[in-house]
Design an enzyme around this catalytic site. Sequence first.
Site, PDB file in Angstrom:
ATOM      1  N   LYS A   1     -19.764  60.344  75.932  1.00  0.00           N
ATOM      2  CA  LYS A   1     -21.291  59.824  75.294  1.00  0.00           C
ATOM      3  C   LYS A   1     -22.133  60.035  76.140  1.00  0.00           C
ATOM      4  CE  LYS A   1     -23.939  56.764  72.780  1.00  0.00           C
ATOM      5  NZ  LYS A   1     -24.655  55.833  72.217  1.00  0.00           N
TER       6      LYS A   1
ATOM      7  N   LYS B   1     -20.340  63.081  72.204  1.00  0.00           N
ATOM      8  CA  LYS B   1     -21.718  63.105  71.787  1.00  0.00           C
ATOM      9  C   LYS B   1     -22.459  63.446  72.730  1.00  0.00           C
ATOM     10  CE  LYS B   1     -24.330  59.528  69.210  1.00  0.00           C
ATOM     11  NZ  LYS B   1     -24.922  57.843  69.203  1.00  0.00           N
TER      12      LYS B   1
END
Length: 338
Positions: free
Chosen positions: A211, A264
Site C-alpha cells: 500500500k 493499492k
Amino acid sequence: MNTNLTHRPRRLRKDRIRGLVSETSLEPSDFIAPVFVDATAEERVPIESMPGHERVPITAAVPRVEEVLETGVEAVMLFGIPRSKDAEGTRAWADDGVVQEATRRITAETDAYVITDVCLCEYTAHGHCGPLETGARDLEGERHSSGASGGLTVDNDATLESLERIAVSHADAGAEMVAPSGMMDGMVGAIRGALDDAGHTDVAVMSYAAKYESAFYGPFRDAADGAPSFGDRRHYQMDPANRREATREVRLDVEQGADVLMVKPALPYLDVVSDLRREFDHPVAAYNVSGEYAMLQAAGEKGWLDLEAAALESLLSIKRAGADLILTYFAEDVAPRL
C-alpha cells in the site's frame, strides 16, 4: 505493392473472431464492491467526490448489499464510520460497532461474501492508522503540520494488539475475510494468530501487502471520514518511488500467513501487480481507488471521454497486469455489461 504478406495479425481482429482469441476477460466474480456504512447517518448520504456512491445507515446495509448482488457482483468490502472516535480507536473492535452490526445483518440476510476493512484511521480522533507514540501525541495537541518530522509516528506494536481485537470482532460477527490496511510491520502474523486462537481458522486474510502513500486516496478519505487531522502517513505507507521494496513487503506477509495479496492503488502501480503475479502463487488483488474512479467520473461529466469505455479499459488493464480480484467503485456499473 507487396500483396504476399504471410503475417497478417488483423485477421484475428474481426468481430466474430476477436472475442474468441481475447487474452483477458472480466467477470462480475472478479470484482469486490466497497460499501460504506455510517453509524451516525439516519438516511443515505451521497458522497460528493464519488458520484454514484453513498454512505448508508446500518438499517440500510442489507438493502445496499442486495443492490450489489443484483448486478452479479458476489463480494463486498465493508468500511465503517463510527458514532464516536477517540485517541485509541476503541469503537473499531466494539461488539456493537458499525462494521460488526452491519456484518451480522448482511451475513444473516444475504448470500454476499463479506470482507471487512481492518484499520483504525476511521476510528481514531487524529485519523492515523493506530495509537500514536508519545512524541506524536504531543504534536497532535499542537495540531502540528510538519508531516513526518518532529517525532510523528504510529506505535506499531500497540497497533498490532488493536488489529488483533478488530479482526476477531469482525470474525465473531460473521466476516469471511478480513483485510488489514494499515501497513504495520507484523500485522498479518498478529491477525492470523489471533484469529486462530479464537477458533476462526477458516477466516481468510487479504493483506494490503503493498500500500503506497498516494495522492489518489483523497475522495475515500472524504467518504470514510478518515483523513489525518495533522501530518501524513508517509512514515508507514510505502514510497511511490520503490518497486523492489514491494516484493520484500509482500514476501513478509506471505510468510506470516496472508491468503490474498493486495496492491493499492492499482493503475499507477500495474508494474507492482505484474511483479507479484510472477513472484507469488497467491491470489493477487488490486484496489482501483477512489481517485482513479473520481478522475474518470469528472472527465466523463465534462464529455472529455466515454466513461463506460474508459472504466472497462482501466479494469481490463488491471486484470491483464495479473490481478485476480479487483476492488473497484465501478463494480456495479461494469458488471451487468460483461
